[in-house]
Design an enzyme around this catalytic site. Structure first.
Site, PDB file in Angstrom:
ATOM      1  N   CYS A 100       0.461  -0.776  -0.335  1.00 19.09           N
ATOM      2  CA  CYS A 100      -0.259  -0.073  -0.093  1.00 19.09           C
ATOM      3  C   CYS A 100       1.045   1.149  -0.241  1.00 19.09           C
ATOM      4  O   CYS A 100       1.448   2.242  -0.987  1.00 19.09           O
ATOM      5  CB  CYS A 100      -0.805   0.047   1.073  1.00 19.09           C
ATOM      6  SG  CYS A 100      -2.969   1.044   0.691  1.00 19.09           S
TER       7      CYS A 100
ATOM      8  N   HIS B 296      -3.058  -4.545   1.102  1.00 20.23           N
ATOM      9  CA  HIS B 296      -2.469  -5.532   1.826  1.00 20.23           C
ATOM     10  C   HIS B 296      -2.571  -6.661   2.417  1.00 20.23           C
ATOM     11  O   HIS B 296      -3.886  -7.868   2.412  1.00 20.23           O
ATOM     12  CB  HIS B 296      -3.932  -4.737   3.282  1.00 20.23           C
ATOM     13  CG  HIS B 296      -2.907  -3.736   3.610  1.00 20.23           C
ATOM     14  ND1 HIS B 296      -2.569  -3.025   4.606  1.00 20.23           N
ATOM     15  CD2 HIS B 296      -3.827  -2.571   3.103  1.00 20.23           C
ATOM     16  CE1 HIS B 296      -2.186  -1.727   4.767  1.00 20.23           C
ATOM     17  NE2 HIS B 296      -3.239  -1.226   3.222  1.00 20.23           N
TER      18      HIS B 296
ATOM     19  N   GLU C  93      -1.292  -8.610   3.799  1.00 20.65           N
ATOM     20  CA  GLU C  93      -0.994  -9.514   5.290  1.00 20.65           C
ATOM     21  C   GLU C  93      -2.804  -9.830   5.913  1.00 20.65           C
ATOM     22  O   GLU C  93      -2.337 -10.390   6.839  1.00 20.65           O
ATOM     23  CB  GLU C  93      -0.329  -8.814   6.247  1.00 20.65           C
ATOM     24  CG  GLU C  93      -0.417  -7.572   6.454  1.00 20.65           C
ATOM     25  CD  GLU C  93      -0.560  -6.488   5.522  1.00 20.65           C
ATOM     26  OE1 GLU C  93      -0.770  -5.262   5.809  1.00 20.65           O
ATOM     27  OE2 GLU C  93      -0.215  -5.949   4.320  1.00 20.65           O
TER      28      GLU C  93
END
Length: 233
Positions: A102, A201, A203
């Site tokens: 990001c 994102h 993760e």
């Protein structure tokens, strides 16, 4: 008796804050991929030896770092901007694998002399400007890109937690994914080193195989390095 293979040391940059969900999720994703995540902030500095680097998400980048006619941005976290730009340049100079997430993808571009859209609100027609950590946006990965090879597909759904994005590409980068509005969703270097920036994102999406494969590819690239880079911290 065989010796255990050391886990590659992957620094994850971010804000110096106790509330850091991005750090904890990235740490888990890197651990699942076989690496060892080390937190890095302007206060902590970078670890002394690194095999890989993740530039994490967070606040907007100072506009005067990528717009020549912008006034000095007093709202930005200039300490973090400077810390992460220096980390990127050190990693790129030493051939250390880098994943930008990001804000991190945007900063990779800025470090290479690229520009950003400061606010995408007026540029969206088919995609939402509302922040959403769940898969809410369809993207298309460029055929033949390193990212598409890693993901194992050319289309996937990703989350969206941003209102800025890459505008003019920095030197040495190419676009590897776009969304339905044609906005850049991923960039990667043209020299085939592992330097990839994704606008979403991953993760937060580790229940998806393509996102796990992204972290696995980072750890694999870090493991292939001839030796760790050094940094003060």
């Amino acid at each position: 008796m065989s010796r255990a293979v050391p886990r590659p040391r992957i620094a994850v940059t971010g804000k110096a804050s106790r509330w850091a969900p991005g750090w904890w999720c990235a740490r888990a994703a890197i651990a699942l991929a076989g690496g060892r995540a080390l937190r890095a902030t302007p206060r902590r500095g970078l670890p002394a030896a690194l095999d890989g680097l993740v530039i994490g998400g967070g606040d907007d980048i100072a506009t005067d770092l990528y717009l020549s006619d912008a006034a000095p941005d007093a709202r930005a976290d200039r300490e973090r901007d400077a810390f992460e730009l220096a980390a990127i340049r050190t990693a790129r100079a030493s051939g250390t694998p880098v994943l930008g997430i990001c804000r991190g993808a945007q900063l990779l571009n800025v470090a290479a002399g690229g520009t950003l859209y400061a606010d995408l609100g007026r540029r969206r027609r088919r995609t939402s400007d509302r922040a959403n950590p769940l898969p809410c946006k369809r993207i298309v990965l460029k055929r033949g890109s390193r990212l598409a090879a890693i993901a194992g597909r050319r289309r996937m759904a990703v989350n969206g937690l941003h209102h800025q994005a890459v505008r003019g590409l920095g030197a040495g980068f190419t676009v590897s994914a776009r969304d339905a509005d044609g906005l850049v969703q991923a960039i990667e270097t043209v020299d085939r080193t592992f330097t990839i920036g994704v606008q979403w994102h991953p993760e937060y999406l580790c229940y998806q195989r393509p996102q796990r494969r992204l972290f696995a590819a980072l750890v694999a690239a870090a493991r292939r390095r001839p030796g760790p880079s050094t940094a003060q911290g």
